[in-house]
Enzyme design. Sequence first.
Site, PDB file in Angstrom:
ATOM      1  N   GLU A   1      -4.621  -9.545   3.283  1.00  0.00           N
ATOM      2  CA  GLU A   1      -5.323  -9.331   4.403  1.00  0.00           C
ATOM      3  C   GLU A   1      -6.441 -10.143   4.429  1.00  0.00           C
ATOM      4  O   GLU A   1      -7.031 -10.407   5.621  1.00  0.00           O
ATOM      5  CB  GLU A   1      -5.548  -7.603   4.327  1.00  0.00           C
ATOM      6  CG  GLU A   1      -4.675  -6.464   4.857  1.00  0.00           C
ATOM      7  CD  GLU A   1      -3.650  -6.297   3.735  1.00  0.00           C
ATOM      8  OE1 GLU A   1      -2.934  -5.320   4.105  1.00  0.00           O
ATOM      9  OE2 GLU A   1      -3.715  -6.813   2.822  1.00  0.00           O
TER      10      GLU A   1
ATOM     11  N   GLU B   1       0.658  -1.271   0.008  1.00  0.00           N
ATOM     12  CA  GLU B   1       0.028  -0.195  -0.010  1.00  0.00           C
ATOM     13  C   GLU B   1       0.687   1.446  -0.063  1.00  0.00           C
ATOM     14  O   GLU B   1       0.575   2.232  -0.530  1.00  0.00           O
ATOM     15  CB  GLU B   1      -0.750  -0.209   1.086  1.00  0.00           C
ATOM     16  CG  GLU B   1      -2.185  -1.102   0.983  1.00  0.00           C
ATOM     17  CD  GLU B   1      -2.816  -1.254   2.605  1.00  0.00           C
ATOM     18  OE1 GLU B   1      -3.992  -1.222   2.445  1.00  0.00           O
ATOM     19  OE2 GLU B   1      -2.158  -1.486   3.314  1.00  0.00           O
TER      20      GLU B   1
END
Length: 269
Positions: free
Chosen positions: A143, A123
């Site tokens: 995730e 990210e």
Amino acid sequence: MTAPDGAARVRYEKKGHLARVTLDRPDVLNAMDLRMHEELGAVWDDVERDDDVRVVVLTGAGDRAFSVGQDLKERARLTREGAPPTTFGSRGQPGWPRLTERFALTKPVVARVNGYALGGGFELALACDIIVASERAVFALPEARLGLVPGAGGAFRLARQLPLKVAMGHLLTGRRMGAADALRYGLVNEVVPHDDLDRCVETWTDDLLRSAPLSVRAIKEAVLRSVDMPLEQAFATRFVWEERRMHSRDAAEGPRAFAEKRDPRWCGY
């Protein structure tokens, strides 16, 4: 930037107009704990404040990882201690706004990805303007396999930077993407042999530093603010850094230097 106990998580070095930010926890593949986020917040504040800094390189210490994202051991401890769960965004947490939410940061950031870029590490890279990757680089947002969500913008940015079906495949399964596929999809700017990574990054930073600093800031602001606008609205929008560039000495210096057949001498204001 040094933490209160002396254990710095981030190295921040400035040389000329180039800053280098290194995530410095190689023993845990540069996993990001709350202290690292706090140090990074101070770094990004300084980057934006210091007009001598024109370009930033963000990387991870060691040869194994850019960053594997959130320090999950710290997260497990915080959960045991009753800390509230996290979700999208970092408001109210150390280091806010983090790079992933610094939508007004006007300096170009080049991600030097030297290995694993997983979870929050991926990210971070997605939030940079240019990504140069080693052929060893591996990208993933795992995730979903951990009962989490890509809360630092991965769910939002990956769907904007990849074809939707490709993005959804990686987001929903946590599958990994190699450097070659990242290049094929246009997710990174360049992939090079690992030993050539620093040289390649230097070619990008050299080119960025040759550009007029106010032009770079104006273009970055205009692109990122207008990317979701209708074209007519984009043309009619007031961009702060473009107004500064337009009325600057550098706006006259570029054409003058071209006419005089010499390199421009940018003042940055």
